[in-house]
Design a protein around this motif. Structure first.
Motif, PDB file in Angstrom:
ATOM      1  N   ALA A  34     -37.850   8.664 -41.340  1.00 17.14           N
ATOM      2  CA  ALA A  34     -38.244   7.622 -40.395  1.00 17.14           C
ATOM      3  C   ALA A  34     -36.614   6.968 -40.032  1.00 17.14           C
ATOM      4  O   ALA A  34     -36.759   6.620 -38.793  1.00 17.14           O
ATOM      5  CB  ALA A  34     -39.139   6.722 -41.005  1.00 17.14           C
ATOM      6  N   ALA A  35     -35.953   6.719 -40.711  1.00 19.73           N
ATOM      7  CA  ALA A  35     -34.608   5.858 -40.503  1.00 19.73           C
ATOM      8  C   ALA A  35     -33.865   6.957 -39.551  1.00 19.73           C
ATOM      9  O   ALA A  35     -33.229   6.287 -38.590  1.00 19.73           O
ATOM     10  CB  ALA A  35     -33.719   5.539 -41.595  1.00 19.73           C
ATOM     11  N   ALA A  36     -33.693   8.195 -39.775  1.00 18.99           N
ATOM     12  CA  ALA A  36     -33.089   9.102 -38.769  1.00 18.99           C
ATOM     13  C   ALA A  36     -33.714   9.387 -37.518  1.00 18.99           C
ATOM     14  O   ALA A  36     -32.949   9.409 -36.668  1.00 18.99           O
ATOM     15  CB  ALA A  36     -33.078  10.586 -39.702  1.00 18.99           C
ATOM     16  N   GLU A  37     -35.058   9.272 -37.600  1.00 15.27           N
ATOM     17  CA  GLU A  37     -35.457   9.171 -36.188  1.00 15.27           C
ATOM     18  C   GLU A  37     -35.133   7.968 -35.419  1.00 15.27           C
ATOM     19  O   GLU A  37     -34.973   8.278 -34.048  1.00 15.27           O
ATOM     20  CB  GLU A  37     -36.936   9.223 -36.247  1.00 15.27           C
ATOM     21  N   ALA A  38     -35.163   6.811 -36.018  1.00 17.69           N
ATOM     22  CA  ALA A  38     -35.058   5.575 -35.215  1.00 17.69           C
ATOM     23  C   ALA A  38     -33.364   5.421 -35.004  1.00 17.69           C
ATOM     24  O   ALA A  38     -33.037   5.155 -33.720  1.00 17.69           O
ATOM     25  CB  ALA A  38     -35.325   4.563 -36.061  1.00 17.69           C
ATOM     26  N   ILE A  39     -32.716   5.848 -35.771  1.00 23.22           N
ATOM     27  CA  ILE A  39     -31.167   5.627 -35.404  1.00 23.22           C
ATOM     28  C   ILE A  39     -30.688   6.632 -34.323  1.00 23.22           C
ATOM     29  O   ILE A  39     -30.037   6.231 -33.529  1.00 23.22           O
ATOM     30  CB  ILE A  39     -30.367   5.527 -36.636  1.00 23.22           C
ATOM     31  N   THR A  40     -31.156   7.782 -34.398  1.00 22.17           N
ATOM     32  CA  THR A  40     -30.901   8.772 -33.304  1.00 22.17           C
ATOM     33  C   THR A  40     -31.480   8.387 -32.007  1.00 22.17           C
ATOM     34  O   THR A  40     -30.679   8.755 -31.162  1.00 22.17           O
ATOM     35  CB  THR A  40     -31.154  10.165 -33.490  1.00 22.17           C
ATOM     36  N   ARG A  41     -32.585   7.935 -31.883  1.00 22.81           N
ATOM     37  CA  ARG A  41     -33.162   7.461 -30.747  1.00 22.81           C
ATOM     38  C   ARG A  41     -32.304   6.224 -30.284  1.00 22.81           C
ATOM     39  O   ARG A  41     -32.315   6.190 -28.952  1.00 22.81           O
ATOM     40  CB  ARG A  41     -34.669   6.924 -31.074  1.00 22.81           C
ATOM     41  N   SER A  42     -31.765   5.606 -31.242  1.00 22.46           N
ATOM     42  CA  SER A  42     -31.047   4.333 -30.635  1.00 22.46           C
ATOM     43  C   SER A  42     -29.530   4.448 -30.079  1.00 22.46           C
ATOM     44  O   SER A  42     -29.273   3.870 -29.039  1.00 22.46           O
ATOM     45  CB  SER A  42     -30.751   3.313 -31.990  1.00 22.46           C
ATOM     46  N   PHE A  43     -28.981   5.850 -30.513  1.00 23.75           N
ATOM     47  CA  PHE A  43     -27.711   6.120 -29.905  1.00 23.75           C
ATOM     48  C   PHE A  43     -27.747   7.627 -29.552  1.00 23.75           C
ATOM     49  O   PHE A  43     -27.380   8.345 -30.457  1.00 23.75           O
ATOM     50  CB  PHE A  43     -26.789   6.050 -31.010  1.00 23.75           C
ATOM     51  N   PRO A  44     -28.439   7.940 -28.475  1.00 22.79           N
ATOM     52  CA  PRO A  44     -28.834   9.151 -28.372  1.00 22.79           C
ATOM     53  C   PRO A  44     -27.688  10.203 -27.803  1.00 22.79           C
ATOM     54  O   PRO A  44     -27.691  11.571 -27.813  1.00 22.79           O
ATOM     55  CB  PRO A  44     -29.774   9.292 -26.854  1.00 22.79           C
ATOM     56  N   ASP A  45     -26.574   9.656 -27.620  1.00 22.68           N
ATOM     57  CA  ASP A  45     -25.230  10.411 -27.341  1.00 22.68           C
ATOM     58  C   ASP A  45     -24.475  10.804 -28.605  1.00 22.68           C
ATOM     59  O   ASP A  45     -23.491  11.399 -28.219  1.00 22.68           O
ATOM     60  CB  ASP A  45     -24.544   9.524 -26.322  1.00 22.68           C
ATOM     61  N   ALA A  46     -24.689  10.143 -29.406  1.00 27.81           N
ATOM     62  CA  ALA A  46     -23.931  10.505 -30.772  1.00 27.81           C
ATOM     63  C   ALA A  46     -24.636  11.675 -31.568  1.00 27.81           C
ATOM     64  O   ALA A  46     -25.768  12.335 -31.194  1.00 27.81           O
ATOM     65  CB  ALA A  46     -23.885   9.378 -31.835  1.00 27.81           C
ATOM     66  N   ASP A  47     -23.548  12.326 -32.077  1.00 29.41           N
ATOM     67  CA  ASP A  47     -24.135  13.729 -33.011  1.00 29.41           C
ATOM     68  C   ASP A  47     -25.179  13.103 -34.006  1.00 29.41           C
ATOM     69  O   ASP A  47     -24.942  12.207 -34.927  1.00 29.41           O
ATOM     70  CB  ASP A  47     -22.836  14.114 -33.798  1.00 29.41           C
ATOM     71  N   PRO A  48     -26.329  13.645 -33.917  1.00 33.24           N
ATOM     72  CA  PRO A  48     -27.492  13.203 -34.685  1.00 33.24           C
ATOM     73  C   PRO A  48     -27.290  13.450 -36.123  1.00 33.24           C
ATOM     74  O   PRO A  48     -27.559  12.556 -37.022  1.00 33.24           O
ATOM     75  CB  PRO A  48     -28.629  14.112 -34.232  1.00 33.24           C
ATOM     76  N   ALA A  49     -26.610  14.453 -36.528  1.00 27.38           N
ATOM     77  CA  ALA A  49     -26.236  14.787 -38.150  1.00 27.38           C
ATOM     78  C   ALA A  49     -25.472  13.831 -38.730  1.00 27.38           C
ATOM     79  O   ALA A  49     -25.704  13.431 -39.455  1.00 27.38           O
ATOM     80  CB  ALA A  49     -26.085  16.159 -38.232  1.00 27.38           C
ATOM     81  N   TRP A  50     -24.427  13.610 -37.939  1.00 26.87           N
ATOM     82  CA  TRP A  50     -23.525  12.688 -38.564  1.00 26.87           C
ATOM     83  C   TRP A  50     -23.992  11.343 -38.472  1.00 26.87           C
ATOM     84  O   TRP A  50     -23.702  10.647 -39.416  1.00 26.87           O
ATOM     85  CB  TRP A  50     -22.243  12.757 -37.563  1.00 26.87           C
ATOM     86  N   LEU A  51     -24.597  11.027 -37.469  1.00 24.19           N
ATOM     87  CA  LEU A  51     -25.196   9.610 -37.263  1.00 24.19           C
ATOM     88  C   LEU A  51     -25.997   9.366 -38.264  1.00 24.19           C
ATOM     89  O   LEU A  51     -26.252   8.046 -38.885  1.00 24.19           O
ATOM     90  CB  LEU A  51     -26.015   9.392 -35.749  1.00 24.19           C
ATOM     91  N   ALA A  52     -27.108  10.151 -38.600  1.00 29.18           N
ATOM     92  CA  ALA A  52     -28.069   9.814 -39.565  1.00 29.18           C
ATOM     93  C   ALA A  52     -27.418   9.836 -40.980  1.00 29.18           C
ATOM     94  O   ALA A  52     -28.003   8.989 -41.954  1.00 29.18           O
ATOM     95  CB  ALA A  52     -29.201  10.998 -39.721  1.00 29.18           C
ATOM     96  N   ALA A  53     -26.511  10.384 -41.145  1.00 33.05           N
ATOM     97  CA  ALA A  53     -25.909  10.635 -42.524  1.00 33.05           C
ATOM     98  C   ALA A  53     -25.215   9.172 -42.574  1.00 33.05           C
ATOM     99  O   ALA A  53     -25.054   8.723 -43.805  1.00 33.05           O
ATOM    100  CB  ALA A  53     -24.990  11.817 -42.672  1.00 33.05           C
TER     101      ALA A  53
END
Length: 238
Positions: A19-38
């Protein structure tokens, strides 16, 4: 005999990480999703540890997370008002993504059908944690919730485990506690006199000399409770 089973919430019943990974990647769609979630997970754990230690308020730990992340993303130095506004939107996305792990309801129903008393012990804000349980449709199965925001102490301190047992009307020796963190949940519960159960979904081999029960899915919990070890006994790694 085990008369009550208590659970951790985030990472045990609720798939918080997804849930947190979905929310944070939705907030910053231009960032690398794997790095961002971690990175969001790391910042969250650091801030929540400080909150539980009494160093930060609930609002301050939320601000600390996004202010640090915004700086790393090159978005400048956010003030409190901007951080609070962003976090309000993030919470909406996070709450929309709340889901229990697939096996949770059926396992809780099996345990409730056996007459076991069920509840939750969680490090967090009582209001938000109750809302999670309600949104997942589990409030009827988990009527007893103890949160660190109300007790003034958090896991792995023995007091919060013993308070929860008292609320269910059982002694620690008659209760099991299930959580996804070895030290904070399973070992903390065992030190307080409960049967500690570590829910390890990682797929990694178990550590040697493990002195608490280990399961890799909640589906294994009913069988484990049938074979609960004698007091002072060691659990054999599955």
């Amino acid at each position: 005999m085990i008369a009550a089973v208590l659970f951790d919430l985030d990472g045990t019943l609720l798939d918080h990480e997804r849930a947190a990974a979905e929310a944070i990647t939705r907030s910053f769609p231009d960032a690398d999703p794997a790095w961002l979630a971690a990175r969001w997970r790391e910042l969250s754990e650091e801030a929540i540890d400080r909150y539980l230690a009494g160093e930060l308020s609930l609002a301050a730990q939320r601000r600390a997370r996004i202010v640090a992340l915004a700086g790393e993303l090159g978005l400048g130095d956010w003030d409190e008002a901007r951080a609070d506004a962003w976090f309000s939107g993030f919470l909406v996305s996070y709450e929309t993504a709340w889901r229990p792990f697939p096996e949770v309801r059926r396992v809780l129903e099996v345990l409730a059908g056996r007459g076991l008393r069920l509840g939750v012990i969680t490090n967090g804000d009582l209001g938000q944690q109750r809302t999670k349980i309600e949104r997942m449709g589990l409030a009827g199965l988990l009527p007893h919730v103890v949160a660190s925001s109300e007790t003034g102490t958090g896991k792995p301190a023995a007091g919060i485990f013993r308070d929860a047992c008292a609320g269910l009307g059982v002694g620690p020796a008659a209760a099991a506690y299930v959580g996804d963190r070895l030290i904070t949940d399973a070992q903390g519960a065992a030190a307080a006199g409960l049967t500690g159960v570590w829910l390890d979904r990682s797929g990694d081999p178990p550590p040697t000399g493990l002195e608490v029960a280990r399961i890799t899915s909640l589906d294994a919990l009913p069988g484990l409770l049938d074979a609960v070890s004698p007091p002072g006994g060691r659990w054999a790694a599955p």
